[in-house]
Design a protein around this motif. Structure first.
Motif, mmCIF file in Angstrom:
data_model
loop_
_atom_site.group_PDB
_atom_site.id
_atom_site.type_symbol
_atom_site.label_atom_id
_atom_site.label_comp_id
_atom_site.label_asym_id
_atom_site.label_seq_id
_atom_site.Cartn_x
_atom_site.Cartn_y
_atom_site.Cartn_z
ATOM 1 N N ASN A 99 0.782 -1.236 0.000
ATOM 2 C CA ASN A 99 0.000 0.000 0.000
ATOM 3 C C ASN A 99 0.820 1.298 0.000
ATOM 4 O OD1 ASN A 99 -2.761 0.559 -0.290
ATOM 5 N ND2 ASN A 99 -2.804 1.478 1.739
ATOM 6 N N VAL A 100 2.117 1.186 -0.171
ATOM 7 C CA VAL A 100 2.918 2.418 -0.208
ATOM 8 C C VAL A 100 2.899 3.062 -1.599
ATOM 9 C CG1 VAL A 100 4.439 1.795 1.707
ATOM 10 C CG2 VAL A 100 5.065 1.136 -0.633
ATOM 11 N N GLY A 101 2.510 2.283 -2.618
ATOM 12 C CA GLY A 101 2.419 2.836 -3.976
ATOM 13 C C GLY A 101 3.381 2.224 -4.977
ATOM 14 N N LYS A 102 3.885 1.024 -4.679
ATOM 15 C CA LYS A 102 4.848 0.365 -5.575
ATOM 16 C C LYS A 102 4.269 0.138 -6.969
ATOM 17 C CE LYS A 102 5.297 -3.226 -2.927
ATOM 18 N NZ LYS A 102 4.332 -2.759 -1.900
ATOM 19 N N SER A 103 3.062 -0.435 -7.021
ATOM 20 C CA SER A 103 2.486 -0.774 -8.325
ATOM 21 C C SER A 103 2.120 0.479 -9.110
ATOM 22 C CB SER A 103 1.254 -1.667 -8.134
ATOM 23 O OG SER A 103 1.636 -2.888 -7.531
ATOM 24 N N THR A 104 1.774 1.531 -8.403
ATOM 25 C CA THR A 104 1.474 2.805 -9.075
ATOM 26 C C THR A 104 2.720 3.323 -9.783
ATOM 27 O OG1 THR A 104 -0.161 3.294 -7.353
ATOM 28 C CG2 THR A 104 0.546 5.131 -8.743
ATOM 29 N N ASN A 106 7.162 8.181 -0.962
ATOM 30 C CA ASN A 106 6.059 8.386 -1.916
ATOM 31 C C ASN A 106 4.893 9.118 -1.260
ATOM 32 O OD1 ASN A 106 4.792 8.070 -4.465
ATOM 33 N ND2 ASN A 106 3.631 6.302 -3.689
ATOM 34 N N LYS A 107 3.955 9.506 -2.095
ATOM 35 C CA LYS A 107 2.765 10.281 -1.694
ATOM 36 C C LYS A 107 3.217 11.626 -1.144
ATOM 37 C CE LYS A 107 0.448 5.876 -0.701
ATOM 38 N NZ LYS A 107 -0.595 5.151 0.017
ATOM 39 N N GLU A 113 3.339 14.503 -2.570
ATOM 40 C CA GLU A 113 2.735 15.738 -3.075
ATOM 41 C C GLU A 113 2.108 16.486 -1.891
ATOM 42 O OE1 GLU A 113 1.434 12.708 -3.603
ATOM 43 O OE2 GLU A 113 -0.681 12.829 -3.070
ATOM 44 N N SER A 149 5.961 11.398 -6.026
ATOM 45 C CA SER A 149 4.538 11.107 -6.030
ATOM 46 C C SER A 149 4.275 10.239 -7.253
ATOM 47 C CB SER A 149 3.699 12.392 -6.089
ATOM 48 O OG SER A 149 2.337 12.049 -6.276
ATOM 49 N N ALA A 150 4.147 8.943 -7.000
ATOM 50 C CA ALA A 150 3.938 7.997 -8.105
ATOM 51 C C ALA A 150 2.647 8.334 -8.838
ATOM 52 C CB ALA A 150 3.897 6.569 -7.569
ATOM 53 N N GLU A 151 1.656 8.749 -8.073
ATOM 54 C CA GLU A 151 0.351 9.037 -8.666
ATOM 55 C C GLU A 151 0.379 10.285 -9.530
ATOM 56 O OE1 GLU A 151 -3.145 7.452 -6.555
ATOM 57 O OE2 GLU A 151 -3.511 9.576 -6.137
HETATM 58 P P1 GDP Z 1 1.397 -1.172 -3.459
HETATM 59 O O1 GDP Z 1 0.580 -2.094 -2.595
HETATM 60 O O2 GDP Z 1 2.653 -0.758 -2.758
HETATM 61 O O3 GDP Z 1 1.633 -1.715 -4.820
HETATM 62 O O4 GDP Z 1 0.545 0.190 -3.614
HETATM 63 P P2 GDP Z 1 -0.428 0.648 -4.790
HETATM 64 O O5 GDP Z 1 0.356 1.123 -5.967
HETATM 65 O O6 GDP Z 1 -1.438 -0.398 -5.032
HETATM 66 O O7 GDP Z 1 -1.081 1.957 -4.138
HETATM 67 C C1 GDP Z 1 -1.723 1.910 -2.864
HETATM 68 C C2 GDP Z 1 -2.614 3.135 -2.709
HETATM 69 O O8 GDP Z 1 -1.821 4.325 -2.640
HETATM 70 C C3 GDP Z 1 -3.563 3.345 -3.884
HETATM 71 O O9 GDP Z 1 -4.800 3.772 -3.383
HETATM 72 C C4 GDP Z 1 -2.889 4.435 -4.689
HETATM 73 O O10 GDP Z 1 -3.807 5.194 -5.442
HETATM 74 C C5 GDP Z 1 -2.246 5.273 -3.603
HETATM 75 N N1 GDP Z 1 -1.083 6.032 -4.089
HETATM 76 C C6 GDP Z 1 -0.063 5.575 -4.845
HETATM 77 N N2 GDP Z 1 0.808 6.573 -5.134
HETATM 78 C C7 GDP Z 1 0.342 7.677 -4.533
HETATM 79 C C8 GDP Z 1 0.804 9.040 -4.460
HETATM 80 O O11 GDP Z 1 1.821 9.429 -5.023
HETATM 81 N N3 GDP Z 1 0.063 9.899 -3.698
HETATM 82 C C9 GDP Z 1 -1.086 9.504 -3.066
HETATM 83 N N4 GDP Z 1 -1.743 10.431 -2.349
HETATM 84 N N5 GDP Z 1 -1.567 8.245 -3.137
HETATM 85 C C10 GDP Z 1 -0.863 7.341 -3.862
#
Ligand code: GDP
Ligand code: MG
Length: 162
Positions: free
Chosen positions: A11-16, A118-119, A121, A144-146
């Protein structure tokens, strides 16, 4: 060409980030036995830079209570395949005990680590970015991956490796 592994707790944003780097050119590593099934591999690009990128998928269902075992093996496998690891933390949440476990794996196992907060922003991430220094893995890179922030800084770090 080099291989970049994206590691860190769920949930840290790896896949994003993986999706941003790879676009649609995604290959599932599904012809491998065991834990490798949960590694996704793709052709990453940042402007003119080309590299292989690995996402440690399949961690999502693992809770913080069961960090040992499968999650550790999967992360170690990705680390061993990689020339450089991007260790991602969630700067909005700050450092958790799970992050410490991952940091420990990386300190033991990986020579080159990019610590990415990450996140990042907006100012809600500032405290978490500062906290990330405590992991002992150097200066955190704000991304900010997103929203695609920090990508040119990431490129500057990766370019000498290529
Ligand atoms: P993973 O489990 O590490 O692969 O994480 P995901 O890529 O599935 O992302 C987990 C959640 O974090 C999702 O709801 C994403 O939309 C959110 N997220 C990812 N990158 C960012 C970012 O740069 N900023 C914010 N605010 N949320 C993000
Ligand atoms: Mg994921």
């Amino acid at each position: 060409m080099f291989t970049l592994a994206i590691v860190g707790r769920p949930n840290v944003g790896k896949s994003t980030l993986f999706n941003r780097l790879v676009g649609r050119k995604l290959a599932l590593v599904d012809d491998q036995p065991g834990v490798t099934r949960d590694l996704r591999e793709g052709e990453g690009r940042l402007a003119d830079l080309r590299f292989t990128v690995i996402d440690t998928a399949g961690l999502e269902e693992i809770t913080d209570d069961s960090l040992q075992g499968r999650m550790r093996r999967l992360t170690e496998r990705a680390v061993d395949m990689a020339d450089v690891c991007l260790f991602m933390i969630d700067a909005r949440t700050g450092i958790t005990p799970s992050d410490e476990v991952f940091a420990d794996i990386l300190r033991r196992r990986s020579s080159r680590v990019i610590l990415a907060a990450n996140k990042a922003e907006g100012s809600a991430a500032d405290a978490g970015v500062i906290e990330a220094y405590s992991l002992g893995l150097g200066e955190p890179l704000r991304v900010s991956a997103e929203h695609g922030e920090g990508m040119s800084e990431l490129m500057s770090i990766l370019r000498p490796i290529s």
